[in-house]
Design a protein around this motif. Structure first.
Motif, PDB file in Angstrom:
ATOM      1  N   ASN A  57       0.817  -1.222   0.000  1.00 23.78           N
ATOM      2  CA  ASN A  57       0.000   0.000   0.000  1.00 23.78           C
ATOM      3  C   ASN A  57       0.850   1.272   0.000  1.00 23.78           C
ATOM      4  O   ASN A  57       0.365   2.358   0.291  1.00 23.78           O
ATOM      5  CB  ASN A  57      -1.005   0.009   1.161  1.00 23.78           C
ATOM      6  CG  ASN A  57      -0.344   0.199   2.506  1.00 23.78           C
ATOM      7  OD1 ASN A  57       0.873   0.102   2.621  1.00 23.78           O
ATOM      8  ND2 ASN A  57      -1.132   0.467   3.517  1.00 23.78           N
ATOM      9  N   LEU A  59       3.174   2.362   1.949  1.00 21.76           N
ATOM     10  CA  LEU A  59       3.578   3.011   3.202  1.00 21.76           C
ATOM     11  C   LEU A  59       5.090   3.168   3.241  1.00 21.76           C
ATOM     12  O   LEU A  59       5.610   4.058   3.904  1.00 21.76           O
ATOM     13  CB  LEU A  59       3.116   2.206   4.414  1.00 21.76           C
ATOM     14  CG  LEU A  59       1.710   2.492   4.951  1.00 21.76           C
ATOM     15  CD1 LEU A  59       1.430   1.624   6.168  1.00 21.76           C
ATOM     16  CD2 LEU A  59       1.514   3.955   5.300  1.00 21.76           C
ATOM     17  N   ASP A  80       1.849  12.253  -1.919  1.00 29.28           N
ATOM     18  CA  ASP A  80       0.724  11.880  -1.060  1.00 29.28           C
ATOM     19  C   ASP A  80      -0.590  11.818  -1.827  1.00 29.28           C
ATOM     20  O   ASP A  80      -1.377  10.893  -1.684  1.00 29.28           O
ATOM     21  CB  ASP A  80       0.579  12.901   0.075  1.00 29.28           C
ATOM     22  CG  ASP A  80       1.486  12.573   1.252  1.00 29.28           C
ATOM     23  OD1 ASP A  80       2.193  11.552   1.174  1.00 29.28           O
ATOM     24  OD2 ASP A  80       1.473  13.337   2.230  1.00 29.28           O
ATOM     25  N   LYS A  81      -0.803  12.834  -2.659  1.00 26.79           N
ATOM     26  CA  LYS A  81      -2.070  12.941  -3.409  1.00 26.79           C
ATOM     27  C   LYS A  81      -2.278  11.745  -4.334  1.00 26.79           C
ATOM     28  O   LYS A  81      -3.387  11.253  -4.485  1.00 26.79           O
ATOM     29  CB  LYS A  81      -2.073  14.231  -4.238  1.00 26.79           C
ATOM     30  CG  LYS A  81      -2.355  15.468  -3.419  1.00 26.79           C
ATOM     31  CD  LYS A  81      -3.860  15.804  -3.441  1.00 26.79           C
ATOM     32  CE  LYS A  81      -4.179  17.029  -2.606  1.00 26.79           C
ATOM     33  NZ  LYS A  81      -4.010  16.828  -1.167  1.00 26.79           N
ATOM     34  N   VAL A  84      -3.623   8.498  -2.650  1.00 26.38           N
ATOM     35  CA  VAL A  84      -4.994   8.422  -2.135  1.00 26.38           C
ATOM     36  C   VAL A  84      -5.824   7.357  -2.858  1.00 26.38           C
ATOM     37  O   VAL A  84      -6.437   6.505  -2.201  1.00 26.38           O
ATOM     38  CB  VAL A  84      -5.680   9.802  -2.163  1.00 26.38           C
ATOM     39  CG1 VAL A  84      -7.158   9.686  -1.833  1.00 26.38           C
ATOM     40  CG2 VAL A  84      -4.994  10.757  -1.189  1.00 26.38           C
ATOM     41  N   ARG A  87      -4.804   3.932  -1.702  1.00 23.38           N
ATOM     42  CA  ARG A  87      -5.209   3.592  -0.330  1.00 23.38           C
ATOM     43  C   ARG A  87      -6.710   3.461  -0.212  1.00 23.38           C
ATOM     44  O   ARG A  87      -7.218   2.877   0.749  1.00 23.38           O
ATOM     45  CB  ARG A  87      -4.644   4.642   0.631  1.00 23.38           C
ATOM     46  CG  ARG A  87      -3.138   4.533   0.594  1.00 23.38           C
ATOM     47  CD  ARG A  87      -2.409   5.190   1.673  1.00 23.38           C
ATOM     48  NE  ARG A  87      -0.999   4.845   1.555  1.00 23.38           N
ATOM     49  CZ  ARG A  87      -0.018   5.679   1.805  1.00 23.38           C
ATOM     50  NH1 ARG A  87      -0.275   6.903   2.192  1.00 23.38           N
ATOM     51  NH2 ARG A  87       1.225   5.290   1.679  1.00 23.38           N
ATOM     52  N   MET A 111     -14.378   9.232   9.433  1.00 20.95           N
ATOM     53  CA  MET A 111     -13.401  10.306   9.175  1.00 20.95           C
ATOM     54  C   MET A 111     -12.768  10.226   7.787  1.00 20.95           C
ATOM     55  O   MET A 111     -12.851  11.164   6.999  1.00 20.95           O
ATOM     56  CB  MET A 111     -12.274  10.259  10.222  1.00 20.95           C
ATOM     57  CG  MET A 111     -12.582  11.013  11.495  1.00 20.95           C
ATOM     58  SD  MET A 111     -11.327  10.685  12.739  1.00 20.95           S
ATOM     59  CE  MET A 111      -9.951  11.663  12.137  1.00 20.95           C
ATOM     60  N   ALA A 112     -12.111   9.099   7.511  1.00 18.25           N
ATOM     61  CA  ALA A 112     -11.351   9.016   6.266  1.00 18.25           C
ATOM     62  C   ALA A 112     -12.238   9.093   5.006  1.00 18.25           C
ATOM     63  O   ALA A 112     -11.921   9.840   4.085  1.00 18.25           O
ATOM     64  CB  ALA A 112     -10.483   7.763   6.252  1.00 18.25           C
ATOM     65  N   GLN A 115     -13.091  12.883   4.973  1.00 18.09           N
ATOM     66  CA  GLN A 115     -11.981  13.830   4.877  1.00 18.09           C
ATOM     67  C   GLN A 115     -11.015  13.510   3.737  1.00 18.09           C
ATOM     68  O   GLN A 115     -10.423  14.407   3.150  1.00 18.09           O
ATOM     69  CB  GLN A 115     -11.220  13.882   6.215  1.00 18.09           C
ATOM     70  CG  GLN A 115     -12.053  14.490   7.325  1.00 18.09           C
ATOM     71  CD  GLN A 115     -11.424  14.336   8.698  1.00 18.09           C
ATOM     72  OE1 GLN A 115     -10.526  13.539   8.897  1.00 18.09           O
ATOM     73  NE2 GLN A 115     -11.902  15.116   9.658  1.00 18.09           N
ATOM     74  N   VAL A 116     -10.858  12.229   3.434  1.00 15.95           N
ATOM     75  CA  VAL A 116      -9.892  11.860   2.396  1.00 15.95           C
ATOM     76  C   VAL A 116     -10.586  11.655   1.049  1.00 15.95           C
ATOM     77  O   VAL A 116     -10.146  12.179   0.031  1.00 15.95           O
ATOM     78  CB  VAL A 116      -9.126  10.573   2.789  1.00 15.95           C
ATOM     79  CG1 VAL A 116      -8.212  10.130   1.660  1.00 15.95           C
ATOM     80  CG2 VAL A 116      -8.332  10.809   4.065  1.00 15.95           C
ATOM     81  N   MET A 164     -13.744   2.227   3.894  1.00 19.84           N
ATOM     82  CA  MET A 164     -13.112   2.813   2.706  1.00 19.84           C
ATOM     83  C   MET A 164     -13.557   2.086   1.431  1.00 19.84           C
ATOM     84  O   MET A 164     -13.165   2.465   0.333  1.00 19.84           O
ATOM     85  CB  MET A 164     -11.582   2.739   2.824  1.00 19.84           C
ATOM     86  CG  MET A 164     -10.987   3.575   3.935  1.00 19.84           C
ATOM     87  SD  MET A 164     -11.137   5.330   3.635  1.00 19.84           S
ATOM     88  CE  MET A 164      -9.763   5.609   2.522  1.00 19.84           C
TER      89      MET A 164
END
Ligand SMILES: Nc1ncnc2c1ncn2[C@@H]1O[C@H](COP(=O)(O)OP(=O)(O)OP(=O)(O)O)[C@@H](O)[C@H]1O
Ligand SMILES: [Mg+2]
Lengths: 251, 235
Positions: A57, A59, A80-81, A84, A87, A111-112, A115-116, A164
């Protein structure tokens, strides 16, 4: 993004190398997981099992080789973008649960996605409540992680991963920190997911469970995959002496 | 030795004291706001390894944390009044100096205690478990989102006890205002002493006044700490 044939595996690692400082932790790992497959990675401590999951993934970045998940060439994703969408497809559950201690159980799930992924809170909330029911935690919506038992926290973590709506879930020794009586409540949830066709990659020390749910087992030692195959064969007639010695110790 | 507090009945002295107290409270409140702004931004620069800003932040922290706040105040006061920036009052059309003693005290408090706050908040951020951060990263949170939604809310809670002492230190340091002619409670006290010669009585009273102000501040911090406590986390 490259076109992928329908028969191609969902996850494919080819000759992955990774060093931390001067220590080479992965020395050319190759493995593949088909869509809907359940594979387990077993092996002695420090052999690189968690590192393999973290490569899948993104990380951690790898030094050499390729990691492909669906249409993503993971090793090329650096910002990072760009990570997304990956992930979104690949969720992870950890040994220490890694929940957000300052948020309620329900907020941990919502949250994710909000927010994500930018989903609508009302939609996510509905889904989160359904997932909490699925992991048998209805009624705990407003509790904080610190108020739950280890087994309950780990089920929240699994529900958070499911919120997710991933295609793959990576499990890193998710029962290793649990008291024995809580292990089965977590394994039951994973067993159910595996049956429903969720693609699962599990690092585990629960050999009986691995034997039961996995369609393929990978045995790692010192940064390489020494042997792999269906559990029936691998556990009954291991070829490699290192796997034999390992199984003698843990079975 | 007898203490004589008859002068306290004089409405003029009462007004000086009350005005002084409200000025001290206002200086402190504005200073605390600035302290938090500086502390959070500085800690973010250091924690997020922001290129080009890390070194200046470290220099700022060392410069303001390790020098006497009084020297900083005088430096700010003389430097800024020298530059002589002015504002035009929209109501009267008159030009008023931008950097009054009051502004300089607020700036100085914000900078001095803000530099300390940078380190306090940073230590709070470092105390956030790496697993929690990894959990956020695995869910797709960017480095900045992780900071904003996970590390900062937890880190700020973890640094409440040292932050309370920093706030008390700021309130105490605000008594320097008198030295740049701001009419805080110390200023009122000095005026009263000049007129009544009751130095001991006045100072004793001011002592109690500061004790009450800092006591109330600590009480408020405790209330906030209780309100934002994470159930089941830590002890
Ligand atoms: N971030 C890191 N920095 C430095 N070394 C690391 C890092 N992560 C892992 N290692 C090292 O890499 C090796 C493999 O670690 P990894 O966590 O993948 O092993 P593992 O097979 O999951 O072991 P365990 O069963 O104990 O969890 C270990 O020697 C570990 O110390
Ligand atoms: Mg591990």
């Amino acid at each position: 993004m490259t076109q992928v044939q329908p028969s191609a595996p969902l996850i494919e690692l080819r000759d992955v190398h990774k060093s931390f400082g001067s220590i080479e932790v992965l020395k050319g790992v190759s493995m593949s997981v088909r869509d809907g497959g359940v594979v387990c990675i077993i092996g002695p401590s420090g052999s690189g099992k968690s590192t393999i999951l973290r490569c899948i993934n993104g990380l951690i970045t790898i030094d050499r080789g390729t990691v492909r998940v669906g249409s993503f060439a993971v090793e090329t994703l650096t910002k990072d973008k760009h990570l997304v969408p990956l992930r979104h497809e690949v969720a992870m559950v950890f040994q220490q649960y890694n929940l957000f201690p300052h948020r309620t159980v329900l907020q941990n799930l919502t949250m994710a996605p909000v927010q994500v992924l930018g989903e609508k809170p009302a939609v996510v909330r509905e889904r989160a409540l359904a997932l909490l029911a699925k992991v048998r935690l209805t009624g705990k919506e407003n509790a904080y992680p610190g108020e739950l038992s280890g087994g309950q926290q780990q089920r929240v973590a699994i529900a958070r991963a499911l919120a997710m709506q991933p295609r793959v879930i990576l499990f890193d020794e998710v029962t290793a920190a649990l008291d024995p009586e809580m292990v089965s409540e977590v394994l039951n949830v994973i067993r159910e997911l595996a049956r429903e066709g969720m693609t699962c990659v599990l690092v585990t020390h629960e050999m009986r469970f691995a034997q039961e749910v996995a369609d393929e087992i990978f045995f790692t030692d010192k940064g390489v995959i020494v042997e792999h195959g269906p559990p029936a064969r691998l556990f009954k007639s291991p070829n490699d002496p290192r796997l034999k010695a390992f199984l003698d110790k843990v079975l | 030795m007898t203490l004589d507090y008859a002068w306290l009945l004089d409405p003029l002295y009462q007004r000086w004291l009350l005005n002084g107290i409200s000025t001290t409270v206002l200086l402190s409140l504005l200073g605390i706001v600035l302290m938090f702004v500086i502390g959070i931004i500085g800690a973010a620069f250091l924690h997020l390894n922001v290129r080009y800003l890390q070194t200046p932040t470290t220099i700022f922290v060392e410069l303001f944390r390790n020098t006497p706040p009084l020297v900083q105040l005088f430096f700010l006061y003389f430097m800024l009044s020298d530059i002589g920036l002015t504002l035009t009052d929209p109501a009267t059309g008159r030009s008023i100096p931008l950097f009054t003693g009051f502004t300089c005290v607020v700036l100085s408090l914000g900078l001095y205690n803000g530099a300390i706050a940078v380190e306090i908040i940073r230590s709070g951020l470092l105390a956030v478990p790496s697993q929690t951060v990894e959990g956020a990263r695995a869910l797709g949170y960017t480095r900045l989102q992780t900071f904003r939604h996970v590390e900062l809310p937890i880190g700020l809670r973890l640094c409440i006890p040292p932050m309370a002492s920093n706030i008390v230190s700021l309130i105490k340091t605000s008594s320097q205002a008198v030295l740049v002619a701001v009419a805080d409670v110390m200023y009122g006290a000095t005026q009263i002493m000049l007129e009544t010669f009751r130095n001991l009585e006045v100072m004793l009273l001011i002592w109690v006044v500061y004790l009450v102000i800092t006591g109330v501040a600590v009480l408020i911090v405790r209330r906030i700490a209780a309100a934002v406590r994470i159930p089941g986390y830590g002890s």
